[in-house]
Design a protein around this motif. Structure first.
Motif, PDB file in Angstrom:
ATOM      1  N   GLU A  72     -58.777 -15.795  61.490  1.00 44.65           N
ATOM      2  CA  GLU A  72     -58.873 -16.395  60.158  1.00 44.65           C
ATOM      3  C   GLU A  72     -59.939 -15.676  59.317  1.00 44.65           C
ATOM      4  O   GLU A  72     -59.701 -15.342  58.151  1.00 44.65           O
TER       5      GLU A  72
ATOM      6  N   SER B 115     -54.685 -25.626  54.552  1.00 50.01           N
ATOM      7  CA  SER B 115     -54.334 -24.854  55.746  1.00 50.01           C
ATOM      8  C   SER B 115     -52.948 -24.223  55.580  1.00 50.01           C
ATOM      9  O   SER B 115     -52.767 -23.023  55.833  1.00 50.01           O
TER      10      SER B 115
ATOM     11  N   LEU C 257     -51.974 -20.236  55.106  1.00 52.57           N
ATOM     12  CA  LEU C 257     -51.059 -19.600  56.034  1.00 52.57           C
ATOM     13  C   LEU C 257     -49.905 -18.937  55.268  1.00 52.57           C
ATOM     14  O   LEU C 257     -49.524 -17.796  55.540  1.00 52.57           O
TER      15      LEU C 257
END
Lengths: 307, 307
Positions: free
Chosen positions: B73, B130, B134
């Motif tokens: 990440e 999130s 992504l």
């Protein structure tokens, strides 16, 4: 009476600190049951066996916990109260249909210029049903989920649950679907730290010792009046039925459900001392998405009624 | 040039059928990168080593995959393209914040007389962020996730990714955070079927052989121009730095990040041939929820720039 091997196991592998909490939960759960409701302990998943005290490596048994989770669900639907002793993070009844990456549940929806991630329309009904059923089972006190990870936790929890269930005598059913390790490294033989590889080391020899046959103590003294059903998984079909029979002779319990790794989703054999009854899903069953655990549990419930 | 041990490994443990697909995906991913974007391979999670050909039991390495997923990440946020080679079902970047029972994401909401299960208000922002991140990384071609399970898959994939990355030369970074087994059972020594316990068997002896040191081949021939960073996890602090140094001497790569199992979330050491630099999270960092991977990745990015 437990044998020397079992007593030694419990001394060498002391009770996990969580045991008191587990015992309290189980006793409370049993107290909440109506007097005419039977209780089944369903065990599920594989047990982890550490190779070092400060664990970096471990031996594990392959088991996604499908059979246990599906069976627990069908026992709930049959009206049983279910104590579900499962491998932590493994499959659970009702919500098992959603295992896999949970991110797949969501899709992006735009509202005007902004957007947000919402539950996919196509999954909404199944999700609602699953969570509703789970909630309903909790409201009715029909489901108690107890996670374990290691072999040691599993064995301690199994004994404790059995001792708690003694009071309901033959209303208790044990449905032992967990893949429990046959071998472990006793704590006194275990390396304190991570086993070193190092240059020039041309092999690593692990000497594992047999895990005491706790099924014997379950049948003889922990749950002498309960119906006890164990599972036998093999990969070699030539030895499957013999292994199941040997277990019945050795432990003196009522039923072994035998299955092969490769065909376990569509064929199982119910093995008793004097009979072998195969159960196969038909092509139609398979087309309709019928799960073999639906049939297995029905037959176990009948057997429990007849016992 | 690979040594005899490596060549034998690749013969005895043939390529998984998925390898061609992995190679295609990696090549396509590399092609899509702008010429000024660096690429990092982040490996994550533990490798599974079967004990039987028809696998029922296996040896696994403890690793939830937190470090790899968090690092992937932060590499994305640093502008890298990330190939994330991770243990199937393990943690993934961005969505790692939601691991644990996914059912906890939902809550029941009543609308008039009916009810449905919806995303909890308290989690909505984090979930949106999130999934947005992504998606953004996918749109920018900045993240390619490749799952593996066994040691054999891991080794084949690692070699393939390295060979594919050769074309970008020193723009490639290898960040090897996976916990790769040091020992395995070569296929010719492996039992075809489930290892039997049986009555009277008082021990099980497993002879495991060392896994070839593929890091050497990665450094020497699969990725000779890349920056290669490996990890060393120990439980005994007395040997940690020595083990890291030994690895540097043996494999001739640039950096080992050393850490102890018990303190790995707050302390790591950057070990080179002539320096040891410890990095500790401060109390303030810990209070603020800073992750050590944020610092680790920053330092690795600097090192890669300077190389």
């Amino acid at each position: 009476m437990e044998g020397e091997d079992a007593m030694r196991f419990f001394i060498e592998n002391p009770a996990p600190s969580t045991l008191v909490d587990v015992e309290n939960k189980v006793n409370k759960f049993i107290d909440l049951q109506p007097k005419d409701r039977n209780i089944v302990l369903v065990t599920s998943g594989g047990t982890l066996v550490p190779l070092e005290k400060n664990m970096v490596r471990y031996i594990d048994n392959f088991s996604a916990g499908n059979r246990g989770a599906a069976s627990a669900e069908y026992f709930c639907k049959s009206g049983y109260a279910v104590i579900f002793l499962y491998r932590n993070y493994g499959m659970k009844p009702f919500v098992r249909h959603f295992e896999g990456p949970w991110t797949g549940i969501f899709t992006k929806k735009s509202v005007g210029s902004s957007s947000s991630w919402e539950i996919k329309d196509s999954l909404r009904n199944v999700l609602n049903n699953s969570l509703e059923n789970l909630e309903l089972m909790n409201e009715r006190n029909q489901l108690l989920c107890l996670p374990y990870t290691t072999l040691t936790e599993y064995v301690w929890y199994l004994r404790t649950v059995a001792e708690c269930l003694k009071c309901i005598r033959s209303r208790a059913l044990f449905y032992l679907a967990a893949a429990v390790s046959d071998f472990h490294i006793p704590s006194q033989d275990m390396s304190e730290h991570k086993i070193q590889s190092g240059a020039g080391k041309d092999k690593l020899e692990l000497t594992m010792r047999p895990v005491p046959k706790f099924l014997r103590y379950l049948v003889d003294s922990w749950a002498p009046e309960a119906l006890i059903i164990s599972f036998k998984l093999e990969t070699d079909e030539n030895i499957l039925i013999d292994k199941a029979r040997t277990a019945l002779h050795r432990y003196n319990h009522q039923l072994v459900i035998a299955n092969l790794l490769s065909t376990r989703r569509r064929s199982v054999a119910f093995v008793t001392l004097d009979s072998v009854a195969w159960l196969h899903l038909s092509d139609e069953d398979l087309r309709n998405g019928v799960e073999i655990e639906d049939y297995i549990v029905s037959r176990c419930v009948q057997l429990h009624k007849a016992a």
